[in-house]
Write a protein that holds these residues in place. Structure first.
Motif, PDB file in Angstrom:
ATOM      1  N   HIS B  77      -4.994  18.813   6.255  1.00 47.82           N
ATOM      2  CA  HIS B  77      -5.270  18.147   7.519  1.00 47.82           C
ATOM      3  C   HIS B  77      -5.672  19.187   8.555  1.00 47.82           C
ATOM      4  O   HIS B  77      -4.973  20.179   8.737  1.00 47.82           O
ATOM      5  CB  HIS B  77      -4.030  17.400   8.017  1.00 47.82           C
ATOM      6  CG  HIS B  77      -3.501  16.452   6.994  1.00 47.82           C
ATOM      7  ND1 HIS B  77      -4.113  15.262   6.671  1.00 47.82           N
ATOM      8  CD2 HIS B  77      -2.420  16.540   6.173  1.00 47.82           C
ATOM      9  CE1 HIS B  77      -3.426  14.649   5.727  1.00 47.82           C
ATOM     10  NE2 HIS B  77      -2.390  15.418   5.400  1.00 47.82           N
ATOM     11  N   VAL B  78      -6.815  18.949   9.186  1.00 48.52           N
ATOM     12  CA  VAL B  78      -7.281  19.910  10.182  1.00 48.52           C
ATOM     13  C   VAL B  78      -7.155  19.306  11.569  1.00 48.52           C
ATOM     14  O   VAL B  78      -7.679  18.228  11.839  1.00 48.52           O
ATOM     15  CB  VAL B  78      -8.740  20.329   9.902  1.00 48.52           C
ATOM     16  CG1 VAL B  78      -9.214  21.327  10.962  1.00 48.52           C
ATOM     17  CG2 VAL B  78      -8.857  20.928   8.509  1.00 48.52           C
ATOM     18  N   VAL B  79      -6.384  19.992  12.418  1.00 47.28           N
ATOM     19  CA  VAL B  79      -6.164  19.530  13.787  1.00 47.28           C
ATOM     20  C   VAL B  79      -6.982  20.418  14.709  1.00 47.28           C
ATOM     21  O   VAL B  79      -6.798  21.638  14.723  1.00 47.28           O
ATOM     22  CB  VAL B  79      -4.666  19.651  14.160  1.00 47.28           C
ATOM     23  CG1 VAL B  79      -4.436  19.148  15.589  1.00 47.28           C
ATOM     24  CG2 VAL B  79      -3.809  18.898  13.170  1.00 47.28           C
ATOM     25  N   LYS B 109      -1.200  32.729  13.016  1.00 51.51           N
ATOM     26  CA  LYS B 109      -0.943  31.951  11.792  1.00 51.51           C
ATOM     27  C   LYS B 109      -1.355  30.512  12.063  1.00 51.51           C
ATOM     28  O   LYS B 109      -0.664  29.780  12.764  1.00 51.51           O
ATOM     29  CB  LYS B 109       0.552  32.041  11.451  1.00 51.51           C
ATOM     30  CG  LYS B 109       0.956  31.301  10.194  1.00 51.51           C
ATOM     31  CD  LYS B 109       2.431  31.534   9.885  1.00 51.51           C
ATOM     32  CE  LYS B 109       3.014  30.528   8.896  1.00 51.51           C
ATOM     33  NZ  LYS B 109       2.241  30.320   7.698  1.00 51.51           N
ATOM     34  N   VAL B 110      -2.492  30.108  11.507  1.00 51.63           N
ATOM     35  CA  VAL B 110      -3.047  28.802  11.870  1.00 51.63           C
ATOM     36  C   VAL B 110      -2.872  27.752  10.782  1.00 51.63           C
ATOM     37  O   VAL B 110      -3.180  26.586  10.998  1.00 51.63           O
ATOM     38  CB  VAL B 110      -4.545  28.912  12.250  1.00 51.63           C
ATOM     39  CG1 VAL B 110      -4.728  29.766  13.499  1.00 51.63           C
ATOM     40  CG2 VAL B 110      -5.367  29.452  11.098  1.00 51.63           C
ATOM     41  N   PHE B 117      -1.345  21.652   7.007  1.00 51.89           N
ATOM     42  CA  PHE B 117      -2.037  21.588   8.295  1.00 51.89           C
ATOM     43  C   PHE B 117      -2.700  22.904   8.679  1.00 51.89           C
ATOM     44  O   PHE B 117      -2.133  23.981   8.448  1.00 51.89           O
ATOM     45  CB  PHE B 117      -1.037  21.250   9.414  1.00 51.89           C
ATOM     46  CG  PHE B 117      -0.576  19.823   9.388  1.00 51.89           C
ATOM     47  CD1 PHE B 117      -1.296  18.829  10.045  1.00 51.89           C
ATOM     48  CD2 PHE B 117       0.578  19.470   8.705  1.00 51.89           C
ATOM     49  CE1 PHE B 117      -0.863  17.512  10.014  1.00 51.89           C
ATOM     50  CE2 PHE B 117       1.013  18.162   8.666  1.00 51.89           C
ATOM     51  CZ  PHE B 117       0.292  17.165   9.326  1.00 51.89           C
ATOM     52  N   THR B 118      -3.875  22.774   9.274  1.00 52.64           N
ATOM     53  CA  THR B 118      -4.478  23.903   9.979  1.00 52.64           C
ATOM     54  C   THR B 118      -4.680  23.465  11.421  1.00 52.64           C
ATOM     55  O   THR B 118      -5.189  22.364  11.663  1.00 52.64           O
ATOM     56  CB  THR B 118      -5.829  24.281   9.356  1.00 52.64           C
ATOM     57  OG1 THR B 118      -5.594  24.766   8.043  1.00 52.64           O
ATOM     58  CG2 THR B 118      -6.534  25.372  10.173  1.00 52.64           C
ATOM     59  N   VAL B 119      -4.252  24.287  12.357  1.00 55.78           N
ATOM     60  CA  VAL B 119      -4.419  23.947  13.768  1.00 55.78           C
ATOM     61  C   VAL B 119      -5.341  24.971  14.413  1.00 55.78           C
ATOM     62  O   VAL B 119      -5.102  26.173  14.338  1.00 55.78           O
ATOM     63  CB  VAL B 119      -3.058  23.945  14.497  1.00 55.78           C
ATOM     64  CG1 VAL B 119      -3.256  23.634  15.973  1.00 55.78           C
ATOM     65  CG2 VAL B 119      -2.124  22.930  13.860  1.00 55.78           C
ATOM     66  N   ILE B 156       1.618  11.643  10.069  1.00 57.35           N
ATOM     67  CA  ILE B 156       0.884  12.146   8.892  1.00 57.35           C
ATOM     68  C   ILE B 156       1.847  12.724   7.859  1.00 57.35           C
ATOM     69  O   ILE B 156       1.726  12.476   6.659  1.00 57.35           O
ATOM     70  CB  ILE B 156      -0.150  13.215   9.318  1.00 57.35           C
ATOM     71  CG1 ILE B 156      -1.204  12.584  10.228  1.00 57.35           C
ATOM     72  CG2 ILE B 156      -0.809  13.854   8.103  1.00 57.35           C
ATOM     73  CD1 ILE B 156      -2.184  13.567  10.808  1.00 57.35           C
ATOM     74  N   ILE B 157       2.839  13.458   8.373  1.00 55.69           N
ATOM     75  CA  ILE B 157       3.814  14.053   7.444  1.00 55.69           C
ATOM     76  C   ILE B 157       4.521  12.944   6.658  1.00 55.69           C
ATOM     77  O   ILE B 157       4.650  13.031   5.428  1.00 55.69           O
ATOM     78  CB  ILE B 157       4.840  14.918   8.218  1.00 55.69           C
ATOM     79  CG1 ILE B 157       4.115  16.096   8.876  1.00 55.69           C
ATOM     80  CG2 ILE B 157       5.941  15.406   7.285  1.00 55.69           C
ATOM     81  CD1 ILE B 157       4.991  16.974   9.763  1.00 55.69           C
ATOM     82  N   GLU B 158       4.929  11.908   7.355  1.00 56.34           N
ATOM     83  CA  GLU B 158       5.608  10.775   6.712  1.00 56.34           C
ATOM     84  C   GLU B 158       4.718  10.167   5.628  1.00 56.34           C
ATOM     85  O   GLU B 158       5.145   9.937   4.507  1.00 56.34           O
ATOM     86  CB  GLU B 158       5.941   9.690   7.764  1.00 56.34           C
ATOM     87  CG  GLU B 158       7.278   9.903   8.464  1.00 56.34           C
ATOM     88  CD  GLU B 158       8.404  10.259   7.493  1.00 56.34           C
ATOM     89  OE1 GLU B 158       8.617   9.481   6.521  1.00 56.34           O
ATOM     90  OE2 GLU B 158       9.052  11.319   7.685  1.00 56.34           O
ATOM     91  N   LYS B 159       3.470   9.929   6.014  1.00 59.23           N
ATOM     92  CA  LYS B 159       2.533   9.290   5.107  1.00 59.23           C
ATOM     93  C   LYS B 159       2.350  10.116   3.830  1.00 59.23           C
ATOM     94  O   LYS B 159       2.354   9.591   2.719  1.00 59.23           O
ATOM     95  CB  LYS B 159       1.178   9.140   5.818  1.00 59.23           C
ATOM     96  CG  LYS B 159       0.447   7.869   5.443  1.00 59.23           C
ATOM     97  CD  LYS B 159      -0.600   7.564   6.479  1.00 59.23           C
ATOM     98  CE  LYS B 159      -1.843   6.989   5.829  1.00 59.23           C
ATOM     99  NZ  LYS B 159      -3.017   7.179   6.687  1.00 59.23           N
ATOM    100  N   ASP B 160       2.216  11.433   4.035  1.00 54.58           N
ATOM    101  CA  ASP B 160       2.063  12.330   2.880  1.00 54.58           C
ATOM    102  C   ASP B 160       3.277  12.251   1.972  1.00 54.58           C
ATOM    103  O   ASP B 160       3.152  12.266   0.748  1.00 54.58           O
ATOM    104  CB  ASP B 160       1.881  13.783   3.361  1.00 54.58           C
ATOM    105  CG  ASP B 160       0.432  14.059   3.731  1.00 54.58           C
ATOM    106  OD1 ASP B 160      -0.365  13.100   3.708  1.00 54.58           O
ATOM    107  OD2 ASP B 160       0.111  15.223   4.068  1.00 54.58           O
ATOM    108  N   LYS B 161       4.471  12.168   2.605  1.00 54.65           N
ATOM    109  CA  LYS B 161       5.718  12.114   1.826  1.00 54.65           C
ATOM    110  C   LYS B 161       5.725  10.869   0.941  1.00 54.65           C
ATOM    111  O   LYS B 161       5.967  10.959  -0.254  1.00 54.65           O
ATOM    112  CB  LYS B 161       6.921  12.083   2.779  1.00 54.65           C
ATOM    113  CG  LYS B 161       7.691  13.385   2.775  1.00 54.65           C
ATOM    114  CD  LYS B 161       9.007  13.188   3.480  1.00 54.65           C
ATOM    115  CE  LYS B 161       9.395  14.456   4.227  1.00 54.65           C
ATOM    116  NZ  LYS B 161      10.212  14.188   5.403  1.00 54.65           N
TER     117      LYS B 161
END
Ligand code: SF4
Ligand code: SF4
Ligand code: FES
Lengths: 605, 166
Positions: B77-79, B109-110, B117-119, B156-161
């Motif tokens: 996921h790219v933020v 650290k991105v 995730f990448t932010v 998103i984290i929930e959904k991935d779980k």
């Protein structure tokens, strides 16, 4: 009648005589314009903005990037321009480590020089410099990004002159830096160690690797016998550090200085060059007669050898199997001197003084170090390094009475001396080969056709009905052009001489920082003049070399000569492919690179 | 651990062939390679250089010049947080801080260790009317507060779980 086109520079009329840009024209008129990113041998980059001038009606422009036009009115030193130049230098200094007194380029650094000349007495900007790691990985060069002014001279030298492109600009804006691909170290990429990047770098960001401390240590050690060889080009460059005009030779003074520094024996690499001529010309005659592995490539330039091994490994069997003069000297020193001087091999230290940075890499190759870890050549010091040693020792070089080389390895002919100039190896080889093929003494030892400055030169001559076709190349970008032709089977040369540095070893990166073509030309001329002043001009007439064969080596090209004076080449592309390439990339087929003698010694190639 | 993609030489070669193996089209070639791997793997760049007969340092120079190109693998996921003038003025920095804090990331650290995730920040998404704006997986969210941003991430984290439980 056509009137001469002119323009006005600082109120004076100056003729336009085909100068490629305004900068050259202004300099011709005797006005020194400051620059970082302009180099007459390289493409125009126009980034440093120091060469600014005011052109009436057009405003302030970079003179390196403007064409001279008739009727222009140009001012070079208005208040505004002087202020702008100062600001540029101050900005560079704000992002510079400013460790100037300990910098290898101190006193020959352009940034230091321009800051002084432009009257920069303080830096008005906040220091933004953040320390970056220094790259010590290469045996040839030190790369210190903390001193880089981003002029790009090195990038263009490596790409345009050497056809390699080992370093380039990376990132943009404030994170812009010059570095090898993928942020790797210099010794992990295609760099051949030629040092031409360092030769054009205006600052200490790229400089020849220093090896003088190790030499001092060995000179101090009473258990060691330290011998030294000096390459031909050194005698045509060293004097420039001590106030001589370019083109003055200082052989005797160099020998005297080395003795004063405490070297036990001072020898001449030209002696080994004479050996090289005999072995290489002999190999050439054999290959030519048999029509095998032609063209033969010369092998005395280690940067060229690495270039071939890495970009054209399939052509490496074209390289002469002869070691370079430096390495022939090393192996002969290890063979002869322990007995002659009564020392153990491990107590004998062999130093070379070279105009070259790539020789440092060559001396450290595994194949030139024996099983006990004794290298044929222990330390390689550049001409610059030697100048530093002479200064550090407080020796008054200019007033030294000349001394002469020690025998036997100090005896050399004019042919050996020519090795330092582009075309010189070919001429030296011809002095041997033509005499040998025609079985008659040469009417004249001069082969003027081999001399010159063109990057690629052809020499054709007929000897006893045999046509000899030579090609003389300098600069690896030119060598690439020829190598491509060889690969495509499009050229019928018999011998190809390649020197990496433009002009030959006289223009090596270890020489005094040169100001351009004229200096290089004068240094080369110095070697040709030097050839005239020695008594003997053909390597085959070097009686000390002849004695080496009769007492030690046996036959020219024989088994012992092969063992001591020849070598084999590796495929370096394989290594690069492994490191850089994708899985499934087609592997290169190994090619055979053996001569009859190699087969006997069972070399793995 | 960063999961580097193993580069498939045939795939890169087909991209090169699609561009006529033309060094002048290097930038489009790199775009296509990035579309394939979501970043530019070193071995792919080296291959492109070799195939186009360009020095690897030049290809690397081009790849690092454009902000569009990524040299490091990105998360799934790219933020992208807009830090253009409008967003900055309307408070994009606190949002960035909140997201980074939630994911344990910093300016250096991105990408998260699990490669989820990448932010990154971008200069002006062109959505100034929605300032401050954040783009998550190509979807634009306007006028977000730091709390809302964190809620979006957590969703998103929930959904991935859930997806991984199935
Ligand atoms: S030493 Fe020669 S090959 Fe190496 S980066 Fe410098 S110019 Fe290029
Ligand atoms: S390393 Fe030297 S030549 Fe290269 S960009 Fe920096 S200052 Fe210029
Ligand atoms: S010399 Fe003209 S811009 Fe650098």
């Amino acid at each position: 009648m056509k009137t001469q086109d002119t323009l006005i520079v600082d109120g004076r009329e100056v003729a336009i005589e085909g100068e490629p840009n305004l900068l050259e024209l202004i300099r011709k008129a005797g006005i020194e314009i400051p620059t970082f990113c302009y180099h007459s041998e390289l493409s125009v980059y126009g980034a440093c903005r120091l060469c600014l001038v005011d052109i009436e009606g057009r405003g302030i422009q970079a003179s390196c990037s403007a064409r001279p036009e008739s009727g222009m009115v140009v001012r070079t030193r208005t208040q505004e321009i002087r202020e702008m130049r100062k600001i540029s230098v101050e900005l560079l200094l704000a992002n510079h480590d400013m460790d100037c007194p300990t910098c290898p380029k101190s006193r020959s650094c352009k940034l230091q020089d321009l800051a002084h000349k432009l009257g920069v007495d303080k830096v008005r900007f906040k220091r933004t410099h953040k320390p970056k790691p220094v790259d010590h990985s290469s045996p040839c060069l030190t790369r210190d990004p903390n001193k880089c002014v981003l002029c790009g001279d090195c990038v263009r030298a490596c790409y345009e002159i050497q056809g390699i492109g080992a370093i380039d600009f990376v990132g943009r804006g404030t994170s812009n830096q010059v570095m090898p691909a993928f942020g790797k170290d210099l010794n992990q990429v295609e760099c051949v160690g030629c040092g031409q990047c360092a030769a054009v770098c205006p600052t200490g960001a790229l400089s020849p690797k220093r090896e003088v401390n190790q030499v001092w240590r060995d000179l101090e050690n009473p258990a060691k016998t330290v011998v030294v060889q000096i390459a031909p080009a050194v005698r045509a460059g060293l004097g420039e550090f001590f106030g001589s005009e370019a083109g003055a030779t200082c052989t005797g003074k160099t020998v005297a200085a080395l003795k004063a520094l405490g070297f036990d024996q001072v020898y001449d690499t030209c002696f080994a060059a004479d050996l090289t001529v005999i072995e290489e010309a002999n190999e050439f005659i054999q290959r030519k007669t048999a029509g095998e592995r032609l063209p033969q490539f010369t092998s005395c330039c280690p940067a060229w050898v690495k270039f071939t091994e890495q970009f054209y490994p399939e052509l490496r069997h074209h390289l002469s199997t002869c070691r370079s003069p430096q390495q022939m000297f090393g192996s002969m020193a290890r063979e002869l001197l322990p007995n002659m001087l009564g020392v153990k091999n491990e107590d004998l230290v062999v130093v070379s003084i070279m105009p070259c940075t790539a020789k440092k890499f060559e001396a450290k190759l595994d194949k030139f170090i024996d099983a006990d870890g004794v290298a044929d050549v222990d330390h390689v010091v550049t001409t610059q390094g030697l100048a530093r040693m002479i200064e550090e020792a407080g020796i008054d070089f200019a007033n030294l009475p000349p001394e002469s080389f020690d025998m036997p390895m100090g005896f050399r002919t004019g042919a050996g001396i020519l090795f330092g100039a582009s075309g010189g190896v070919s001429e030296a080889v011809l002095r041997y080969a033509v005499e040998k093929i025609s079985d008659m003494p040469l009417p004249s030892v001069d082969f003027h056709q081999t001399r010159g400055e063109e990057g690629i030169r052809e020499v054709n001559l007929e000897v006893n009905g045999m046509m000899l076709k030579l090609c003389i190349v300098h600069g690896l970008a030119n060598a690439r052009t020829i190598a491509e032709q060889v690969k495509a089977g499009q050229c019928d040369y018999d011998l190809i001489e390649v020197m990496t540095c433009p002009g030959g070893c006289v223009a090596g990166a270890g020489q005094p920082v040169s100001i351009g073509r004229q200096t290089i030309r004068q240094r080369a001329q110095a070697l040709y003049n030097n050839d005239k002043t020695v008594q003997i001009h053909k390597s085959q007439d070097n009686f000390e070399v002849a004695r080496c064969y009769s007492d030690c080596l046996g036959d020219v090209g024989g088994d012992k000569a092969h063992k001591l004076l020849h070598t084999h080449y590796q495929n370096r592309r394989a290594v690069i492919n492994q490191a850089n390439s994708c899985k499934g990339a087609p592997a290169l087929a190994p090619t055979q690179a053996t001569c009859a003698a190699c087969e006997k010694c069972g070399a793995a190639v | 651990m960063t999961a580097t993609v193993t580069c498939d030489y045939a795939k890169v070669q087909s991209i090169l062939d699609g561009h006529g193996n033309d060094p002048a089209r290097l930038i489009s070639i790199l775009q296509a390679v990035q579309a394939e791997y979501r970043y530019l793997p070193e071995e792919a760049l080296a291959y492109v250089a070799e195939a186009l007969n360009l020095p690897p340092a030049r290809v690397y120079g081009v790849a690092t010049f454009y902000a569009h190109f990524a040299l490091e693998p990105k998360g799934r996921h790219v933020v992208k947080l807009c830090d253009g003038t409008a967003c900055h003025v309307r408070g994009s920095m606190p949002i960035l801080e909140a997201i980074r804090k939630r994911l344990g990331l910093t300016g250096e650290k991105v990408t998260t260790d699990d490669m989820a995730f990448t932010v990154e920040t971008v200069s002006c998404l062109g959505a100034c009317g929605l300032a401050p704006a954040v783009v998550i997986d190509e979807e634009v969210h306007g006028q977000v507060t730091p709390e809302q941003a964190v809620t979006l991430i957590e969703a998103i984290i929930e959904k991935d779980k859930e997806a991984s439980h199935v």
